[in-house]
Design an enzyme around this catalytic site. Structure first.
Site, short mmCIF file in Angstrom:
data_model
loop_
_atom_site.label_atom_id
_atom_site.label_comp_id
_atom_site.label_asym_id
_atom_site.label_seq_id
_atom_site.Cartn_x
_atom_site.Cartn_y
_atom_site.Cartn_z
N LEU A 89 38.61 37.48 47.07
CA LEU A 89 40.07 37.31 47.19
C LEU A 89 40.81 38.58 46.78
O LEU A 89 41.81 38.96 47.40
CB LEU A 89 40.54 36.13 46.33
CG LEU A 89 39.86 34.77 46.55
CD1 LEU A 89 40.61 33.68 45.79
CD2 LEU A 89 39.77 34.41 48.03
N LYS A 123 48.31 39.47 42.04
CA LYS A 123 47.50 40.68 41.85
C LYS A 123 46.30 40.74 42.79
O LYS A 123 45.71 39.72 43.14
CB LYS A 123 47.00 40.77 40.41
CG LYS A 123 48.09 41.08 39.42
CD LYS A 123 47.58 41.68 38.13
CE LYS A 123 46.81 40.70 37.29
NZ LYS A 123 46.53 41.26 35.94
N LYS A 132 37.44 48.37 35.57
CA LYS A 132 37.71 47.13 36.28
C LYS A 132 39.13 47.11 36.84
O LYS A 132 40.10 47.35 36.11
CB LYS A 132 37.49 45.95 35.34
CG LYS A 132 37.53 44.59 36.05
CD LYS A 132 37.09 43.49 35.11
CE LYS A 132 37.24 42.14 35.78
NZ LYS A 132 36.35 41.94 36.93
N HIS A 238 41.32 39.39 27.43
CA HIS A 238 41.26 40.50 28.39
C HIS A 238 41.58 41.85 27.75
O HIS A 238 41.94 42.79 28.44
CB HIS A 238 42.22 40.23 29.55
CG HIS A 238 41.80 39.08 30.42
ND1 HIS A 238 41.87 37.78 30.01
CD2 HIS A 238 41.29 39.05 31.68
CE1 HIS A 238 41.43 36.98 30.98
NE2 HIS A 238 41.08 37.73 32.00
N HIS A 254 32.46 37.40 34.66
CA HIS A 254 33.83 37.66 34.17
C HIS A 254 34.26 36.67 33.10
O HIS A 254 34.71 37.06 32.01
CB HIS A 254 34.81 37.64 35.34
CG HIS A 254 36.24 37.80 34.91
ND1 HIS A 254 36.74 38.99 34.41
CD2 HIS A 254 37.28 36.90 34.84
CE1 HIS A 254 38.02 38.83 34.09
NE2 HIS A 254 38.37 37.58 34.33
#
Length: 351
Positions: A89, A123, A132, A238, A254
């Site tokens: 995506l 995003k 990343k 994060h 992730h």
């Protein structure tokens, strides 16, 4: 829009769609996707690609754009469709945003992680120079189509991986969601988020957890879609995980890397006096119940220091550290001392 439907059906031009699908998803569902477009008389091109963190690059974006150009896509009326996990995506979103400056695209998430995370918001991006999502932009899709039946074909570890992002929202914003995960975590893993008849004592835990996770995510993202305000609760987990995830690829997925980050930050919150010892233990027990890692040998003190320096650099000189201040409530802090961080790290490693 009835007018658009009338124009589309009245037009002599055949409907056309360009679809990018993850190659693993293509093996499982590609024949159904092709049958759907054939039955609806839609001219289509399906591009199956290996979409992983290791292949998430501008090279893959350019490959997609070459095929889009060959297909002669109409950027006004023919949205690109992305079918796959979060990496797929993200890559397709970036490709669509670049083609003719902005071509509409549709997200169809096929993993739990992408269902509750990548499908929400604006995003997109790719990895660059071993960092990343270093290249990317903010181009929302015209639609995200959510179908939990895709999730039944993914491995148990991938379900757990997605639960990491759901737990993030629970710890930051929703005690009720935390309680759901604590009570029904094993059931959700066992049933792969399918709504099963005959399990009335669980209610529809799959629907409730995914709905609350997405709604709380939208509450956070919608007023700040372009990240003008860098104080974001959704950044919990994060701060360190991007550095950790890229450093230890492919050993951590992730959501797993995010959970390792959240586990450490839970210790930081406890060291600051924001969490009682019992609350810290409840969080860790919930993580383990969801079969998520609460520590990784790759998360060294040096890596944490490096990640937080990077955070300062991109946070306008502030760490902007989201921390739980209880179960389901949180705040953002800029004054956590290195001494507190080191004390939390030593206790975390010891435990």
């Amino acid at each position: 829009d009835p007018q658009q439907i009338e124009m589309a059906t009245a037009s002599k031009r055949k409907l056309r769609r360009f679809i990018v699908i993850d190659e693993v998803v293509d093996k499982l569902y590609g024949s159904k996707v092709r049958a759907y477009f054939r039955e609806n008389n839609v001219q289509h091109k399906i591009l199956a690609l290996p979409t992983t963190e290791e292949t998430k690059s501008m090279d893959l974006v350019l490959n997609i754009l070459q095929e889009v150009q060959n297909f002669s896509l109409d950027r006004r009326t023919e949205p690109i469709i992305a079918i796959g996990g979060g990496v797929c995506l993200d890559i397709v979103g970036l490709a669509a945003s670049l083609y003719r400056r902005r071509t509409p695209y549709i997200r169809v998430p096929t993993t739990l992680l992408s269902y509750v995370d990548a499908s929400v918001g604006a995003k997109n991006g790719v990895n660059f120079l071993q960092c990343k999502n270093k290249l990317g932009g903010y181009t929302p899709p015209v639609a995200s189509f959510l179908d939990r039946s895709f999730i039944q074909s993914i491995p148990r570890r991938h379900i757990s991986n997605g639960l990491g992002e759901i737990l993030k929202m629970a710890l930051m914003k929703h005690k009720g969601l935390f309680d759901l995960l604590k009570s029904h975590g094993k059931y959700l893993l066992d049933t792969k988020f399918q709504s099963c008849n005959g399990f009335a004592h669980h209610g529809d835990a799959a629907l409730q957890t995914t709905r609350i996770a997405i709604e709380t995510m939208l509450e956070e993202l919608a007023p700040n879609l372009w990240e003008d305000d860098l104080d974001r609760l959704v950044d919990f987990g994060h701060l360190i995980s991007p550095e950790l995830e890229m450093r230890v690829l492919p050993s951590l997925m992730h959501g797993e890397a995010v959970n390792v980050d959240m586990a450490f930050m839970t210790y930081v919150a406890h060291a600051r006096g924001l969490l009682e010892a019992e609350e810290k233990e409840q969080i860790l027990q919930c993580m383990q119940g969801l079969e998520l890692p609460v520590w990784h040998s790759g998360c060294s003190w040096a890596l944490i220091q490096r990640a937080l320096r990077e955070r300062l650099r991109h946070g306008g000189g502030r760490t902007r550290m989201p921390l739980p201040t209880g179960l389901g409530v949180a705040d953002i802090f800029n004054d956590t001392s290195e001494e507190t961080l080191e004390r939390a790290y030593e206790l975390w490693v010891k435990d």
